[in-house]
Write a protein that holds these residues in place. Structure first.
Motif, PDB file in Angstrom:
ATOM      1  N   ILE A   1       0.830  -1.089  -0.082  1.00  0.00           N
ATOM      2  CA  ILE A   1      -0.045  -0.123  -0.102  1.00  0.00           C
ATOM      3  C   ILE A   1       0.946   1.106  -0.041  1.00  0.00           C
ATOM      4  N   PRO A   2       0.626   2.345  -0.931  1.00  0.00           N
ATOM      5  CA  PRO A   2       1.392   3.404  -0.904  1.00  0.00           C
ATOM      6  C   PRO A   2       1.354   4.090   0.506  1.00  0.00           C
ATOM      7  N   HIS A   3       2.454   4.638   0.925  1.00  0.00           N
ATOM      8  CA  HIS A   3       2.569   5.323   2.676  1.00  0.00           C
ATOM      9  C   HIS A   3       3.160   6.813   2.271  1.00  0.00           C
ATOM     10  N   HIS A   4       2.524   7.623   2.918  1.00  0.00           N
ATOM     11  CA  HIS A   4       3.031   8.987   2.887  1.00  0.00           C
ATOM     12  C   HIS A   4       3.443   9.326   4.258  1.00  0.00           C
ATOM     13  N   PHE A   5       4.575  10.277   4.502  1.00  0.00           N
ATOM     14  CA  PHE A   5       4.936  10.914   5.611  1.00  0.00           C
ATOM     15  C   PHE A   5       5.552   9.833   6.698  1.00  0.00           C
ATOM     16  N   ILE A   6       6.406   9.100   6.198  1.00  0.00           N
ATOM     17  CA  ILE A   6       7.009   8.203   6.824  1.00  0.00           C
ATOM     18  C   ILE A   6       8.444   7.966   6.549  1.00  0.00           C
ATOM     19  N   GLN A   7       9.313   8.293   7.240  1.00  0.00           N
ATOM     20  CA  GLN A   7      10.746   8.399   7.098  1.00  0.00           C
ATOM     21  C   GLN A   7      11.222   9.348   6.152  1.00  0.00           C
TER      22      GLN A   7
ATOM     23  N   ASP B   1       4.078  21.761  11.744  1.00  0.00           N
ATOM     24  CA  ASP B   1       4.615  21.604  10.531  1.00  0.00           C
ATOM     25  C   ASP B   1       3.966  20.511   9.642  1.00  0.00           C
ATOM     26  N   TYR B   2       3.679  19.498  10.746  1.00  0.00           N
ATOM     27  CA  TYR B   2       3.014  18.369  10.130  1.00  0.00           C
ATOM     28  C   TYR B   2       1.575  18.638   9.557  1.00  0.00           C
ATOM     29  N   GLN B   3       0.919  19.400  10.236  1.00  0.00           N
ATOM     30  CA  GLN B   3      -0.466  19.566  10.134  1.00  0.00           C
ATOM     31  C   GLN B   3      -0.395  20.299   8.570  1.00  0.00           C
ATOM     32  N   LYS B   4       0.440  21.401   8.503  1.00  0.00           N
ATOM     33  CA  LYS B   4       0.464  22.263   7.030  1.00  0.00           C
ATOM     34  C   LYS B   4       0.908  21.266   5.832  1.00  0.00           C
ATOM     35  N   GLU B   5       1.698  20.656   6.208  1.00  0.00           N
ATOM     36  CA  GLU B   5       2.241  19.488   4.813  1.00  0.00           C
ATOM     37  C   GLU B   5       1.028  18.624   4.731  1.00  0.00           C
ATOM     38  N   VAL B   6       0.644  17.966   5.508  1.00  0.00           N
ATOM     39  CA  VAL B   6      -0.546  16.870   5.200  1.00  0.00           C
ATOM     40  C   VAL B   6      -1.655  17.618   4.586  1.00  0.00           C
ATOM     41  N   LEU B   7      -2.098  18.715   5.179  1.00  0.00           N
ATOM     42  CA  LEU B   7      -3.270  19.320   4.693  1.00  0.00           C
ATOM     43  C   LEU B   7      -3.149  19.887   3.041  1.00  0.00           C
ATOM     44  N   GLU B   8      -1.736  20.209   2.804  1.00  0.00           N
ATOM     45  CA  GLU B   8      -1.503  20.508   1.426  1.00  0.00           C
ATOM     46  C   GLU B   8      -1.698  19.219   0.518  1.00  0.00           C
TER      47      GLU B   8
ATOM     48  N   SER C   1      -2.257  11.096  19.335  1.00  0.00           N
ATOM     49  CA  SER C   1      -1.117  11.987  19.634  1.00  0.00           C
ATOM     50  C   SER C   1      -1.576  13.577  18.958  1.00  0.00           C
ATOM     51  N   LEU C   2      -0.708  14.326  19.458  1.00  0.00           N
ATOM     52  CA  LEU C   2      -1.249  15.750  19.132  1.00  0.00           C
ATOM     53  C   LEU C   2      -1.007  15.852  17.626  1.00  0.00           C
ATOM     54  N   TYR C   3      -0.166  15.063  16.813  1.00  0.00           N
ATOM     55  CA  TYR C   3       0.078  15.228  15.370  1.00  0.00           C
ATOM     56  C   TYR C   3      -1.427  15.003  14.799  1.00  0.00           C
ATOM     57  N   ALA C   4      -1.798  13.622  15.243  1.00  0.00           N
ATOM     58  CA  ALA C   4      -3.183  13.123  14.706  1.00  0.00           C
ATOM     59  C   ALA C   4      -4.128  14.167  15.112  1.00  0.00           C
ATOM     60  N   TYR C   5      -4.252  14.533  16.433  1.00  0.00           N
ATOM     61  CA  TYR C   5      -5.385  15.491  16.917  1.00  0.00           C
ATOM     62  C   TYR C   5      -5.590  16.681  16.182  1.00  0.00           C
ATOM     63  N   GLY C   6      -4.337  17.488  16.053  1.00  0.00           N
ATOM     64  CA  GLY C   6      -3.975  18.568  15.024  1.00  0.00           C
ATOM     65  C   GLY C   6      -4.443  18.620  13.611  1.00  0.00           C
ATOM     66  N   LEU C   7      -4.312  17.506  12.985  1.00  0.00           N
ATOM     67  CA  LEU C   7      -4.846  17.166  11.648  1.00  0.00           C
ATOM     68  C   LEU C   7      -6.131  16.972  11.589  1.00  0.00           C
ATOM     69  N   LEU C   8      -6.851  16.356  12.343  1.00  0.00           N
ATOM     70  CA  LEU C   8      -8.274  15.850  12.495  1.00  0.00           C
ATOM     71  C   LEU C   8      -8.948  17.036  12.989  1.00  0.00           C
ATOM     72  N   TYR C   9      -8.391  17.889  13.995  1.00  0.00           N
ATOM     73  CA  TYR C   9      -9.587  18.992  14.503  1.00  0.00           C
ATOM     74  C   TYR C   9      -9.086  20.242  14.562  1.00  0.00           C
TER      75      TYR C   9
END
Length: 319
Positions: A76-82, A94-101, A120-128
């Motif tokens: 499966i294609p994966h993104h934002f890993i390593q 930074d993560y939120q900005k890049e994933v939203l783009e 985590s805060l990374y997931a929480y920030g992206l979703l909400y």
């Protein structure tokens, strides 16, 4: 990719039509089986995976962060890993900005994506949504990090407890990155971090659903102990040894690495370090379970994780 996963779990493949772009967040504490389940779900939905595991962002950290195998990454294609180096600074903002783009482009041709990682805060920030925090001045950042290097994590813990007890009681108190980030923002803004994160958050253009994996404490702790044993067999000791040049970085003061640095520095035996990794991993799992309560209306599933049960839930939101 092929039908191997679907055939193995007996999935009835079906078509889903989503009314809005949709994220399914597969989460749960460490060693609970998120990788395997997310691969099954991604194949069933014919979509891709975004990682929100903050330790898996870094290409130098593979074994100790349980990065999916090459075979799994090829299925499966994966993104934002390593995709980052431990020499980089990479915040939840930074993560939120890049994933939203990324999603803005991705959702032009896809209607659904799988987000995978611990709560985590990374997931929480992206979703909400996260607050648009100000940029930290180089002077504030240098001074706090210098104090941390000279005085250790106890300095950060003491300062945060003194300045914002409410946040101190909820944060992972052994994670220097989280402590430093909160102290930097408080120094920059003059406001308590717990108050800063209560401000209005941005809206989202996609729907999100949380699929939370749970199991008994006994089974989870058994999984954690077995995972640590397998990491050592795969060469975690050599991986940590290769990173000793960077061991003062807050990023590497993390489970699986800090304990083995202690072994290399002569503070403990190898068996003692391995026991500490297992103990600290169990404690980390407890904190993850506590943090997971922040996520909205999770679909909770228990072993054996029947994918068709989740697909039936998904079918309902597509009607």
């Amino acid at each position: 990719m092929g039908p191997s996963i679907a055939m193995h779990v007996g999935i009835v493949l079906r078509m889903f039509e989503f009314k809005k772009p949709t994220i399914f967040f597969v989460t749960g504490p460490t060693a609970i089986g998120k990788t395997s389940f997310s691969l099954q779900l991604a194949q069933a939905l014919k979509t891709q995976i975004i990682s929100c595991d903050s330790r898996q962002f870094y290409k130098e950290m593979t074994i100790g962060t349980a990065v999916p195998t090459k075979k799994q990454l090829n299925e499966i294609p994966h993104h934002f890993i390593q995709h980052k180096s431990i020499r980089d600074t990479y915040t939840p903002g930074d993560y939120q900005k890049e994933v939203l783009e990324f999603l803005e482009d991705y959702f032009q041709s896809h209607h659904v994506v799988i987000l995978v990682g611990g709560p985590s805060l990374y997931a929480y920030g992206l979703l909400y949504g996260l607050h648009p925090f100000p940029k930290i001045s180089p002077h504030i950042r240098f001074q706090l990090r210098h104090n941390y290097e000279q005085k250790g994590i106890q300095f950060l813990q003491h300062e945060l407890r003194k300045k914002d007890l409410a946040y101190f009681q909820t944060v992972d108190q052994n994670n220097p990155r989280r402590l430093l980030r909160a102290l930097e923002l408080m120094e920059q803004t003059g406001c308590q971090y717990s108050q800063l994160i209560k401000k209005d958050k941005p809206s989202r253009t996609f729907e999100s659903y949380v699929i939370q994996l749970e199991m008994s404490k006994t089974n989870l702790y058994h999984n954690i102990n077995q995972r640590v044993n397998k990491m050592m067999q795969k060469g975690l000791l050599d991986e940590v040894k290769s990173l000793r040049t960077y061991q003062k970085k807050p990023l590497l003061n993390t489970i699986g690495y800090k304990e083995l640095f202690g072994y290399f520095d002569g503070y403990m035996t190898l068996n003692g370090a391995i026991s500490e990794i297992k103990k600290n991993s169990r404690r980390f799992a407890k904190r993850q379970i506590t943090f997971s309560k922040k996520f909205i209306n999770p679909w909770i599933i228990h072993p054996p994780y029947h994918l068709n049960d989740v697909l039936n839930q998904i079918q309902k939101i597509c009607i």
